[in-house]
Design a protein around this motif. Sequence first.
Motif, PDB file in Angstrom:
ATOM      1  N   GLY A  12     -15.627   3.843  36.787  1.00  0.00           N
ATOM      2  CA  GLY A  12     -14.595   2.872  36.501  1.00  0.00           C
ATOM      3  C   GLY A  12     -14.050   2.202  37.735  1.00  0.00           C
ATOM      4  N   THR A  13     -14.674   2.438  38.883  1.00  0.00           N
ATOM      5  CA  THR A  13     -14.229   1.840  40.131  1.00  0.00           C
ATOM      6  C   THR A  13     -14.717   0.407  40.225  1.00  0.00           C
ATOM      7  OG1 THR A  13     -14.297   3.986  41.234  1.00  0.00           O
ATOM      8  CG2 THR A  13     -14.256   2.040  42.638  1.00  0.00           C
ATOM      9  N   TYR A  14     -13.820  -0.506  40.577  1.00  0.00           N
ATOM     10  CA  TYR A  14     -14.179  -1.916  40.669  1.00  0.00           C
ATOM     11  C   TYR A  14     -14.996  -2.204  41.921  1.00  0.00           C
ATOM     12  CZ  TYR A  14     -11.103  -3.269  36.825  1.00  0.00           C
ATOM     13  OH  TYR A  14     -10.520  -3.422  35.599  1.00  0.00           O
ATOM     14  N   GLY A  15     -15.731  -3.296  41.849  1.00  0.00           N
ATOM     15  CA  GLY A  15     -16.504  -3.792  42.976  1.00  0.00           C
ATOM     16  C   GLY A  15     -17.371  -4.933  42.492  1.00  0.00           C
ATOM     17  N   PHE A  16     -17.896  -5.700  43.414  1.00  0.00           N
ATOM     18  CA  PHE A  16     -18.811  -6.773  43.035  1.00  0.00           C
ATOM     19  C   PHE A  16     -20.231  -6.239  43.118  1.00  0.00           C
ATOM     20  CE2 PHE A  16     -21.152 -10.663  43.054  1.00  0.00           C
ATOM     21  CZ  PHE A  16     -20.390 -11.513  42.282  1.00  0.00           C
ATOM     22  N   ASN A  17     -21.010  -6.446  42.043  1.00  0.00           N
ATOM     23  CA  ASN A  17     -22.360  -5.909  41.960  1.00  0.00           C
ATOM     24  C   ASN A  17     -23.374  -6.956  42.410  1.00  0.00           C
ATOM     25  OD1 ASN A  17     -24.285  -3.992  41.412  1.00  0.00           O
ATOM     26  ND2 ASN A  17     -24.419  -4.454  39.237  1.00  0.00           N
ATOM     27  N   PHE A  18     -24.139  -6.635  43.460  1.00  0.00           N
ATOM     28  CA  PHE A  18     -25.130  -7.551  44.008  1.00  0.00           C
ATOM     29  C   PHE A  18     -26.528  -7.108  43.579  1.00  0.00           C
ATOM     30  CE2 PHE A  18     -21.390  -7.846  46.585  1.00  0.00           C
ATOM     31  CZ  PHE A  18     -21.288  -9.188  46.920  1.00  0.00           C
ATOM     32  N   ASP A  19     -27.406  -8.072  43.256  1.00  0.00           N
ATOM     33  CA  ASP A  19     -28.673  -7.760  42.600  1.00  0.00           C
ATOM     34  C   ASP A  19     -29.885  -7.698  43.520  1.00  0.00           C
ATOM     35  OD1 ASP A  19     -29.157 -10.389  43.229  1.00  0.00           O
ATOM     36  OD2 ASP A  19     -29.374 -11.096  41.157  1.00  0.00           O
ATOM     37  N   ASN A  20     -29.684  -7.765  44.846  1.00  0.00           N
ATOM     38  CA  ASN A  20     -30.791  -7.698  45.797  1.00  0.00           C
ATOM     39  C   ASN A  20     -31.756  -8.867  45.660  1.00  0.00           C
ATOM     40  OD1 ASN A  20     -32.169  -6.426  47.947  1.00  0.00           O
ATOM     41  ND2 ASN A  20     -33.606  -5.456  46.545  1.00  0.00           N
ATOM     42  N   SER A  21     -31.282  -9.962  45.060  1.00  0.00           N
ATOM     43  CA  SER A  21     -32.157 -11.111  44.845  1.00  0.00           C
ATOM     44  C   SER A  21     -31.555 -12.394  45.403  1.00  0.00           C
ATOM     45  CB  SER A  21     -32.460 -11.285  43.355  1.00  0.00           C
ATOM     46  OG  SER A  21     -33.209 -12.452  43.120  1.00  0.00           O
ATOM     47  N   ASN A  22     -30.387 -12.770  44.869  1.00  0.00           N
ATOM     48  CA  ASN A  22     -29.780 -14.021  45.322  1.00  0.00           C
ATOM     49  C   ASN A  22     -28.260 -14.030  45.217  1.00  0.00           C
ATOM     50  OD1 ASN A  22     -29.476 -14.160  42.575  1.00  0.00           O
ATOM     51  ND2 ASN A  22     -30.905 -15.843  42.268  1.00  0.00           N
ATOM     52  N   ASP A  23     -27.655 -12.885  44.875  1.00  0.00           N
ATOM     53  CA  ASP A  23     -26.189 -12.833  44.785  1.00  0.00           C
ATOM     54  C   ASP A  23     -25.564 -12.901  46.171  1.00  0.00           C
ATOM     55  OD1 ASP A  23     -26.360 -12.631  42.086  1.00  0.00           O
ATOM     56  OD2 ASP A  23     -25.893 -10.491  41.974  1.00  0.00           O
ATOM     57  N   LEU A  24     -24.514 -13.678  46.277  1.00  0.00           N
ATOM     58  CA  LEU A  24     -23.883 -13.896  47.570  1.00  0.00           C
ATOM     59  C   LEU A  24     -22.462 -14.414  47.368  1.00  0.00           C
ATOM     60  CD1 LEU A  24     -24.621 -13.991  50.691  1.00  0.00           C
ATOM     61  CD2 LEU A  24     -25.031 -16.423  50.348  1.00  0.00           C
ATOM     62  N   VAL A  25     -21.524 -13.879  48.124  1.00  0.00           N
ATOM     63  CA  VAL A  25     -20.175 -14.424  48.172  1.00  0.00           C
ATOM     64  C   VAL A  25     -20.032 -15.151  49.504  1.00  0.00           C
ATOM     65  CG1 VAL A  25     -17.713 -13.917  48.230  1.00  0.00           C
ATOM     66  CG2 VAL A  25     -19.209 -12.624  46.708  1.00  0.00           C
ATOM     67  N   SER A  26     -19.627 -16.404  49.467  1.00  0.00           N
ATOM     68  CA  SER A  26     -19.492 -17.214  50.675  1.00  0.00           C
ATOM     69  C   SER A  26     -18.064 -17.711  50.802  1.00  0.00           C
ATOM     70  CB  SER A  26     -20.467 -18.400  50.627  1.00  0.00           C
ATOM     71  OG  SER A  26     -20.408 -19.151  51.808  1.00  0.00           O
ATOM     72  N   ILE A  27     -17.446 -17.459  51.949  1.00  0.00           N
ATOM     73  CA  ILE A  27     -16.051 -17.858  52.204  1.00  0.00           C
ATOM     74  C   ILE A  27     -16.058 -18.905  53.309  1.00  0.00           C
ATOM     75  CG2 ILE A  27     -13.794 -17.103  53.007  1.00  0.00           C
ATOM     76  CD1 ILE A  27     -16.007 -14.470  51.588  1.00  0.00           C
ATOM     77  N   PRO A  28     -15.463 -20.065  53.091  1.00  0.00           N
ATOM     78  CA  PRO A  28     -15.493 -21.140  54.097  1.00  0.00           C
ATOM     79  C   PRO A  28     -14.894 -20.715  55.431  1.00  0.00           C
ATOM     80  CG  PRO A  28     -14.701 -21.957  51.980  1.00  0.00           C
ATOM     81  CD  PRO A  28     -14.765 -20.468  51.863  1.00  0.00           C
ATOM     82  N   ASP A  29     -15.326 -21.384  56.476  1.00  0.00           N
ATOM     83  CA  ASP A  29     -14.814 -21.129  57.818  1.00  0.00           C
ATOM     84  C   ASP A  29     -13.309 -21.383  57.861  1.00  0.00           C
ATOM     85  OD1 ASP A  29     -14.939 -20.626  60.637  1.00  0.00           O
ATOM     86  OD2 ASP A  29     -14.791 -22.785  60.941  1.00  0.00           O
ATOM     87  N   ASN A  30     -12.629 -20.591  58.683  1.00  0.00           N
ATOM     88  CA  ASN A  30     -11.181 -20.716  58.838  1.00  0.00           C
ATOM     89  C   ASN A  30     -10.835 -20.352  60.277  1.00  0.00           C
ATOM     90  OD1 ASN A  30      -8.276 -19.656  58.806  1.00  0.00           O
ATOM     91  ND2 ASN A  30      -8.445 -20.525  56.751  1.00  0.00           N
ATOM     92  N   ALA A  31      -9.896 -21.054  60.864  1.00  0.00           N
ATOM     93  CA  ALA A  31      -9.536 -20.801  62.260  1.00  0.00           C
ATOM     94  C   ALA A  31      -9.075 -19.368  62.486  1.00  0.00           C
ATOM     95  CB  ALA A  31      -8.449 -21.787  62.690  1.00  0.00           C
TER      96      ALA A  31
END
Length: 199
Positions: A12-31
């Motif tokens: 029941g622990t939360y987290g983002f599940n990545f599939d080893n294929s094309n899943d990606l979280v991208s955060i824009p550049d910031n100073a």
Amino acid sequence: PFFTASSTDSTGTYGFNFDNSNDLVSIPDNAALELASTITVEAWIKPTSLAANDGIVDRWANAGNRTWSMTRGSGTNGVGVMISSNGGNATCNATSTAVMVASQWNHVSFTLDASRLYIGVNGHVQSFVCTSAIYTGGTSTVQIGGNRVGSFFDGMIDEVRISSFPLYSASTTSGTATSTPSRFMGVATSTVALWHFNE
């Protein structure tokens, strides 16, 4: 910035599940992310499998914009870290001898502080010589769960935090066990970014 996802594991622990294929979280550049000489990057990960160079967290874009990268080490289940001082190829490169374990939650981190690089796996922190400051002239996004050479993470990632303070160091260079942070991280005065992958 905060990102929310609703994946859970069998406990029941939360987290983002990545599939080893094309899943990606991208955060824009910031100073605020342009930290040159003192930085800590950390995450809780639960790999389903472990493969060389699988991306965990990085700011390693095309040549000219490379800053830092944290992956599974090449040829080992240790944590690999690369630092670039000029936006190009790595000027500092090290891999922990302490290893991640598949199918369980692992805390992984790296800290750069002056001339030392500290890599942590489940409270075992190792010290390496690293005289490279981080390049701050680029525009790299933060990427979670993958990297720019097409190596994607297989499993869950949670609680990704970037800090402007050296949170973890080593009393020896042999991987002596030290403290492991809370499974659910909080915001401190040195916190630059924290992503909770939960609802």
